[in-house]
Enzyme design. Structure first.
Site, PDB file in Angstrom:
ATOM      1  N   GLU A  48      14.744  35.765   4.891  1.00 45.36           N
ATOM      2  CA  GLU A  48      13.889  36.275   3.828  1.00 45.36           C
ATOM      3  C   GLU A  48      13.048  37.425   4.389  1.00 45.36           C
ATOM      4  O   GLU A  48      12.700  37.439   5.564  1.00 45.36           O
ATOM      5  CB  GLU A  48      12.966  35.149   3.347  1.00 45.36           C
ATOM      6  CG  GLU A  48      12.048  35.531   2.202  1.00 45.36           C
ATOM      7  CD  GLU A  48      11.105  34.406   1.805  1.00 45.36           C
ATOM      8  OE1 GLU A  48      10.677  34.381   0.637  1.00 45.36           O
ATOM      9  OE2 GLU A  48      10.779  33.553   2.671  1.00 45.36           O
ATOM     10  N   LYS A 119      14.396  34.799  -6.108  1.00 44.64           N
ATOM     11  CA  LYS A 119      13.740  33.542  -5.728  1.00 44.64           C
ATOM     12  C   LYS A 119      13.065  32.896  -6.938  1.00 44.64           C
ATOM     13  O   LYS A 119      12.287  33.531  -7.655  1.00 44.64           O
ATOM     14  CB  LYS A 119      12.709  33.833  -4.637  1.00 44.64           C
ATOM     15  CG  LYS A 119      12.041  32.616  -4.033  1.00 44.64           C
ATOM     16  CD  LYS A 119      11.122  33.076  -2.905  1.00 44.64           C
ATOM     17  CE  LYS A 119      10.424  31.915  -2.225  1.00 44.64           C
ATOM     18  NZ  LYS A 119       9.545  32.393  -1.118  1.00 44.64           N
ATOM     19  N   CYS A 160      13.939  30.184   0.828  1.00 41.42           N
ATOM     20  CA  CYS A 160      12.721  29.626   1.423  1.00 41.42           C
ATOM     21  C   CYS A 160      12.087  28.492   0.625  1.00 41.42           C
ATOM     22  O   CYS A 160      12.545  27.355   0.690  1.00 41.42           O
ATOM     23  CB  CYS A 160      11.711  30.749   1.677  1.00 41.42           C
ATOM     24  SG  CYS A 160      10.430  30.315   2.895  1.00 41.42           S
TER      25      CYS A 160
END
Length: 289
Positions: A48, A119, A160
């Protein structure tokens, strides 16, 4: 590797320690990606925030660009084509009007964009010791889960903080993912407590290989990330793991192991719908309270 090329491949994770200068970050990432390709990897994943680790919202908005104008994306597309690899860019900041998408890109061996994923879950937390993060100050969350077919398997894309939402991973696996990506920049504090158990749990729950490239070490912006990029088998075995420093780790993958793990524990087939009820207190409990 002994089985056919349709189910086997070499994967590599690139662990970086990005700072606040995009060009320098890309130079370092490129060197590691080249090392991964030289080592025989045909799927290479970066963490990321590959091109920029920045906590100041105003500076993020000033530095990132649209997908069409993103120099980091253009450079990485050219690199994927030059090396002839599947290059999974963990994430780049991409402007969407007044907001920014934290967007992951899977680039094919011709440098074309095979898939994009924004995300879903924003990391808005206050940690012990005064650490505080507010991704929603500048990032806008995505709204779609993404699967993409590669020559050797079906990949589910996550980033993440998504790691903490197991329903997403079950949905991806139920939709056919036998490979799952979790590029990350986990904080050192939360990583020490939860990184290994969560990454392994997502692999075990889904019966999929998990590829989790992450940032590691003390960054220029003062943030400290945990590192420990990992490749985990569908049975929960750690096949490759980094330390904290920038590096490349490799593993040879036989995607058939996913089907074998799911046959041994067919939990994906055994899920059942249910409702939640709250039991009413008995007369004795009411009297005791």
């Amino acid at each position: 590797m002994t089985t056919g090329p349709e189910t086997t491949f070499r994967a590599a994770l690139v662990q970086t320690r990005a700072g606040r200068d995009i060009a320098s970050n890309l130079d370092r990432a490129e060197a590691l990606i080249r090392r991964a390709a030289k080592g025989g990897a045909i799927y290479v994943q970066t963490p990321e925030n590959t091109a920029l680790m920045e906590l100041e919202p105003a500076r993020v908005l000033r530095l990132v660009r649209s997908e069409a104008d993103s120099e980091p994306l253009a450079r990485l597309r050219a690199l994927a084509a030059e090396l002839g690899i599947w290059l999974h860019v963990g994430s780049l900041g991409i402007t969407l009007g007044e907001r920014v998408a934290n967007r992951s890109f899977l680039l094919d061996p011709h440098g074309e964009i095979a898939a994009r994923y924004d995300k879903l879950h924003m990391f808005d937390v206050d940690l012990a010791g005064g650490e505080s993060y507010r991704e929603s100050q500048y990032y806008g969350p995505g709204s779609k889960a993404v699967l993409v077919d590669l020559p050797f398997g079906r990949l589910g894309m996550t980033i993440c903080y998504d790691l903490r939402f197991p329903a997403l991973y079950r949905a991806l696996a139920t939709a056919g993912a036998n490979l799952i990506a979790i590029p990350a920049a986990f904080t050192k504090q939360t990583g020490q407590a939860h990184w290994h158990v969560l990454v392994r749990a997502r692999a075990i729950e889904t019966g999929a290989f998990v590829f989790a490239a992450t940032q590691g070490g003390l960054h220029e912006n003062g943030r400290e990330t945990f590192g420990h990029s990992m490749i985990v088998s569908p049975w929960g075995e750690i096949l490759a793991e980094a330390g904290e420093a920038p590096c490349v780790v490799f593993a040879d993958i036989d995607v058939g192991q996913s089907e074998a793990a799911r046959a041994r524990i067919p939990a994906l087939k055994h899920g059942r719908p249910f409702e939640i009820v709250v039991a009413k207190p008995t007369p004795a409990q009411k009297e005791a309270s």
